[in-house]
Design a protein around this motif. Structure first.
Motif, PDB file in Angstrom:
ATOM      1  N   ILE A   1       1.081  -1.203   0.072  1.00 30.81           N
ATOM      2  CA  ILE A   1      -0.204   0.141  -0.245  1.00 30.81           C
ATOM      3  C   ILE A   1       0.887   1.530   0.499  1.00 30.81           C
ATOM      4  O   ILE A   1       0.753   2.380  -0.572  1.00 30.81           O
ATOM      5  N   LEU A   2       2.164   1.287   0.497  1.00 33.55           N
ATOM      6  CA  LEU A   2       3.124   2.619   0.653  1.00 33.55           C
ATOM      7  C   LEU A   2       3.209   2.276  -0.248  1.00 33.55           C
ATOM      8  O   LEU A   2       3.947   3.840  -0.445  1.00 33.55           O
ATOM      9  N   ASP A   3       4.569   1.938  -0.536  1.00 38.42           N
ATOM     10  CA  ASP A   3       4.873   1.555  -2.278  1.00 38.42           C
ATOM     11  C   ASP A   3       3.557   2.508  -3.426  1.00 38.42           C
ATOM     12  O   ASP A   3       4.507   2.953  -4.355  1.00 38.42           O
ATOM     13  N   GLY A   4       2.957   1.647  -3.684  1.00 40.21           N
ATOM     14  CA  GLY A   4       2.251   1.780  -4.381  1.00 40.21           C
ATOM     15  C   GLY A   4       1.763   3.731  -4.647  1.00 40.21           C
ATOM     16  O   GLY A   4       1.620   4.554  -5.109  1.00 40.21           O
ATOM     17  N   ALA A   5       1.329   4.029  -3.302  1.00 37.07           N
ATOM     18  CA  ALA A   5       1.028   5.288  -2.817  1.00 37.07           C
ATOM     19  C   ALA A   5       2.262   6.129  -3.363  1.00 37.07           C
ATOM     20  O   ALA A   5       2.441   7.413  -3.977  1.00 37.07           O
ATOM     21  N   TRP A   6       3.318   5.577  -3.222  1.00 41.39           N
ATOM     22  CA  TRP A   6       4.190   6.452  -3.647  1.00 41.39           C
ATOM     23  C   TRP A   6       4.511   6.639  -4.498  1.00 41.39           C
ATOM     24  O   TRP A   6       4.974   7.305  -5.640  1.00 41.39           O
ATOM     25  N   ARG A   7       3.949   5.805  -5.347  1.00 40.48           N
ATOM     26  CA  ARG A   7       4.933   5.510  -6.999  1.00 40.48           C
ATOM     27  C   ARG A   7       3.593   5.883  -8.164  1.00 40.48           C
ATOM     28  O   ARG A   7       4.007   5.978  -9.251  1.00 40.48           O
ATOM     29  N   ASN A   8       2.377   6.486  -6.864  1.00 44.46           N
ATOM     30  CA  ASN A   8       1.921   6.363  -8.207  1.00 44.46           C
ATOM     31  C   ASN A   8       0.740   5.736  -8.475  1.00 44.46           C
ATOM     32  O   ASN A   8       0.013   6.130  -9.713  1.00 44.46           O
ATOM     33  N   TYR A   9       0.538   4.349  -7.818  1.00 49.14           N
ATOM     34  CA  TYR A   9      -0.168   3.710  -8.796  1.00 49.14           C
ATOM     35  C   TYR A   9      -1.341   3.771  -8.150  1.00 49.14           C
ATOM     36  O   TYR A   9      -2.117   4.393  -6.875  1.00 49.14           O
ATOM     37  N   ASP A  10      -2.719   3.345  -9.099  1.00 55.99           N
ATOM     38  CA  ASP A  10      -3.864   4.101  -8.702  1.00 55.99           C
ATOM     39  C   ASP A  10      -4.878   2.798  -8.445  1.00 55.99           C
ATOM     40  O   ASP A  10      -3.998   1.115  -8.059  1.00 55.99           O
ATOM     41  N   ASP A  11      -5.501   2.925  -7.040  1.00 55.04           N
ATOM     42  CA  ASP A  11      -6.658   1.671  -6.704  1.00 55.04           C
ATOM     43  C   ASP A  11      -6.320   0.197  -6.163  1.00 55.04           C
ATOM     44  O   ASP A  11      -6.223  -0.307  -6.384  1.00 55.04           O
ATOM     45  N   ASP A  12      -4.735   1.034  -4.568  1.00 52.67           N
ATOM     46  CA  ASP A  12      -4.281  -0.987  -5.061  1.00 52.67           C
ATOM     47  C   ASP A  12      -4.071  -1.299  -5.398  1.00 52.67           C
ATOM     48  O   ASP A  12      -3.965  -2.735  -5.263  1.00 52.67           O
ATOM     49  N   TRP A  13      -3.200  -0.740  -7.075  1.00 52.67           N
ATOM     50  CA  TRP A  13      -2.707  -2.303  -8.119  1.00 52.67           C
ATOM     51  C   TRP A  13      -1.818  -3.030  -7.403  1.00 52.67           C
ATOM     52  O   TRP A  13      -1.554  -3.725  -7.621  1.00 52.67           O
ATOM     53  N   LEU A  14      -0.796  -2.231  -6.804  1.00 50.53           N
ATOM     54  CA  LEU A  14       0.554  -2.872  -6.116  1.00 50.53           C
ATOM     55  C   LEU A  14      -0.078  -4.098  -5.380  1.00 50.53           C
ATOM     56  O   LEU A  14       0.614  -5.052  -5.652  1.00 50.53           O
ATOM     57  N   PRO A  15      -0.462  -4.142  -4.029  1.00 49.87           N
ATOM     58  CA  PRO A  15      -0.705  -4.808  -3.072  1.00 49.87           C
ATOM     59  C   PRO A  15      -1.665  -5.976  -3.676  1.00 49.87           C
ATOM     60  O   PRO A  15      -1.748  -7.462  -3.685  1.00 49.87           O
ATOM     61  N   ARG A  16      -2.801  -5.624  -4.813  1.00 50.41           N
ATOM     62  CA  ARG A  16      -3.764  -6.945  -5.571  1.00 50.41           C
ATOM     63  C   ARG A  16      -2.985  -7.232  -6.167  1.00 50.41           C
ATOM     64  O   ARG A  16      -3.580  -8.664  -6.695  1.00 50.41           O
ATOM     65  N   SER A  17      -1.990  -6.220  -7.257  1.00 51.47           N
ATOM     66  CA  SER A  17      -1.629  -7.181  -7.716  1.00 51.47           C
ATOM     67  C   SER A  17      -0.255  -8.796  -7.424  1.00 51.47           C
ATOM     68  O   SER A  17       0.363  -9.089  -7.944  1.00 51.47           O
ATOM     69  N   ARG A  18      -0.053  -8.221  -6.372  1.00 48.41           N
ATOM     70  CA  ARG A  18       0.260  -9.740  -5.033  1.00 48.41           C
ATOM     71  C   ARG A  18      -1.210 -10.606  -4.785  1.00 48.41           C
ATOM     72  O   ARG A  18       0.272 -11.126  -3.606  1.00 48.41           O
TER      73      ARG A  18
ATOM     74  N   ALA B   1      -3.664  -9.481  -2.687  1.00 46.71           N
ATOM     75  CA  ALA B   1      -4.300  -8.833  -1.273  1.00 46.71           C
ATOM     76  C   ALA B   1      -5.648  -8.525  -1.716  1.00 46.71           C
ATOM     77  O   ALA B   1      -6.055  -7.832  -2.888  1.00 46.71           O
ATOM     78  N   ASP B   2      -6.621  -9.147  -0.600  1.00 47.20           N
ATOM     79  CA  ASP B   2      -7.680  -8.968  -1.606  1.00 47.20           C
ATOM     80  C   ASP B   2      -8.619  -7.939  -0.751  1.00 47.20           C
ATOM     81  O   ASP B   2      -7.909  -7.472   0.014  1.00 47.20           O
ATOM     82  N   ASP B   3      -9.956  -8.188  -0.611  1.00 47.38           N
ATOM     83  CA  ASP B   3     -10.312  -6.418  -0.045  1.00 47.38           C
ATOM     84  C   ASP B   3     -10.299  -6.840   1.524  1.00 47.38           C
ATOM     85  O   ASP B   3      -9.770  -5.449   2.369  1.00 47.38           O
ATOM     86  N   ALA B   4     -10.016  -7.951   2.204  1.00 48.19           N
ATOM     87  CA  ALA B   4     -10.196  -8.039   3.729  1.00 48.19           C
ATOM     88  C   ALA B   4      -8.852  -8.071   3.809  1.00 48.19           C
ATOM     89  O   ALA B   4      -8.422  -7.339   5.333  1.00 48.19           O
ATOM     90  N   MET B   5      -7.543  -8.436   3.605  1.00 45.52           N
ATOM     91  CA  MET B   5      -6.373  -7.899   3.183  1.00 45.52           C
ATOM     92  C   MET B   5      -6.288  -6.669   3.676  1.00 45.52           C
ATOM     93  O   MET B   5      -4.973  -5.649   4.777  1.00 45.52           O
ATOM     94  N   LEU B   6      -6.327  -5.725   2.459  1.00 44.24           N
ATOM     95  CA  LEU B   6      -6.572  -4.614   2.626  1.00 44.24           C
ATOM     96  C   LEU B   6      -7.239  -3.613   3.479  1.00 44.24           C
ATOM     97  O   LEU B   6      -6.321  -2.607   4.090  1.00 44.24           O
ATOM     98  N   GLU B   7      -7.674  -4.165   3.797  1.00 46.58           N
ATOM     99  CA  GLU B   7      -8.463  -3.335   4.925  1.00 46.58           C
ATOM    100  C   GLU B   7      -8.205  -4.074   5.944  1.00 46.58           C
ATOM    101  O   GLU B   7      -7.928  -2.766   6.978  1.00 46.58           O
ATOM    102  N   LYS B   8      -7.270  -4.505   6.560  1.00 43.15           N
ATOM    103  CA  LYS B   8      -6.972  -4.739   7.905  1.00 43.15           C
ATOM    104  C   LYS B   8      -5.332  -4.061   7.613  1.00 43.15           C
ATOM    105  O   LYS B   8      -4.682  -3.007   9.051  1.00 43.15           O
TER     106      LYS B   8
END
Length: 267
Positions: free
Chosen positions: A171-188, A190-197
Motif C-alpha cells: 500500500i505504501l509503495d503503491g501510493a509513493w509510486r502513484n499507482y491507482d486503486d491499490d494496484w500494487l498489493p492487489r497484483s500480489r 491482496a483481497d479486500d479483507a487483507m487491504l482493510e486490515k
C-alpha cells in the motif's frame, strides 16, 4: 542509480513472451506462475513456504499453486533454464549494442556479488552459485541479478524491522509510486479483507486515513527507501567509482528500451 539501472536490466525478463511461451510449452497452462518459479530459482527446492517467506508480499496460495503447476510437468531446473534462455534471447534481440561490453564486466560484477554478506538474504543466496562462465553475457546478467536480489532481501528486512506486513508495504509503495486503486498489493494477491486490515493498521500509525495514504505515510516510505539505499552500497563500493559508473552509464543507454518491454508485456 546503480540500483535503478539494475532493476531495468533484470525486471523485463519476467514478463517477456519468449520465456512465458517456453514455460507454457513445458506444459504449464498459460505459463502460470512463471514469475514466481523462475525468479526464485533453486530456492524452489526448499518448498513453497520458504519461497513465500522470501517473497514476503506475494500471496502464499499463488506461490503454492505456481509450484504445483510446475511439478506436474517439470522441475525447478527447467524453470531456471527457460529463464536463462529468455535472458540471452532478449538482450541480444532488444539491446544488442550493450551486449559485448556488458559481457566483459561479468568478472567484476561477480566479484561485487561475492563480496556481499550472505546472512539473512534468501533470494540472494539461492542465486549465488548459479553461474554461466560459458555464456559471458548471461553470466554478467546473473551477477547483476544476484546484487539486485541482495537489495531485495535487504528491502524486506528493513520493512519487517519497521513492523510492516507485506500488504501494508504494498500500500505504501503503491501510493509513493502513484499507482491507482491499490494496484500494487492487489497484483500480489491482496483481497479486500487483507487491504482493510492493512489500512486499519496504517491508520493507527498515522500513515493512512479514510482508505488513503497520508503525506506522513509517503514521507515514511521515502525514509525507508533512503535507509535501503544507504544499506545497499557495498556492492558498488566494491566495484569502485570508475567501474560502477561505467556499468550505470552503459545500462542507462538502454534503460528506456527495457522499460518499454515491461510496458508492452506486463502493462
Amino acid at each position: 542509480r546503480a540500483a535503478f539501472v539494475s532493476h531495468r536490466l533484470v525486471g523485463w525478463v519476467y514478463w517477456d513472451p519468449y520465456g512465458v511461451e517456453a514455460y507454457t510449452a513445458l506444459g504449464v497452462p498459460d505459463g502460470f506462475g512463471y514469475y514466481v518459479t523462475t525468479r526464485a530459482g533453486l530456492l524452489g527446492k526448499a518448498g513453497p513456504d520458504v519461497v513465500t517467506a522470501a517473497y514476503y508480499s506475494i500471496h502464499p496460495d499463488f506461490i503454492k499453486a505456481s509450484y504445483e503447476h510446475l511439478s506436474l510437468v517439470g522441475t525447478v531446473e527447467d524453470a531456471m533454464r527457460i529463464r536463462d534462455e529468455a535472458v540471452l534471447h532478449g538482450l541480444q534481440k532488444y539491446v544488442p549494442d550493450v551486449c559485448e561490453e556488458l559481457s566483459s564486466m561479468a568478472g567484476d560484477l561477480w566479484g561485487a556479488a561475492d563480496s556481499l554478506p550472505i546472512s539473512g538474504r534468501l533470494l540472494f543466496a539461492s542465486q549465488l552459485r548459479h553461474r554461466r562462465p560459458d555464456e559471458p553475457l548471461l553470466n554478467a546478467w546473473l551477477a547483476v541479478n544476484c546484487i539486485r536480489e541482495w537489495r531485495g532481501d535487504t528491502h524486506w528486512a528493513i520493512q519487517i524491522a519497521d513492523g510492516l506486513s507485506g500488504t501494508e508495504s504494498g500500500i505504501l509503495d503503491g501510493a509513493w509510486r502513484n499507482y491507482d486503486d491499490d494496484w500494487l498489493p492487489r497484483s500480489r494477491g491482496a483481497d479486500d479483507a487483507m487491504l482493510e486490515k492493512a489500512y486499519f493498521t496504517l491508520e493507527q500509525r498515522g500513515f493512512a486515513k479514510d482508505g488513503k495514504v497520508t503525506d506522513a505515510g509517503i514521507e515514511h516510505r521515502i525514509m525507508l527507501e533512503t535507509r535501503l539505499d544507504e544499506a545497499t552500497t557495498p556492492a558498488w563500493q566494491y566495484l569502485g567509482e570508475e567501474r560502477a559508473t561505467r556499468f550505470v552509464e552503459l545500462v542507462d543507454t538502454v534503460g528506456e528500451v527495457l522499460m518499454e518491454r515491461i510496458d508492452e508485456t506486463a502493462g
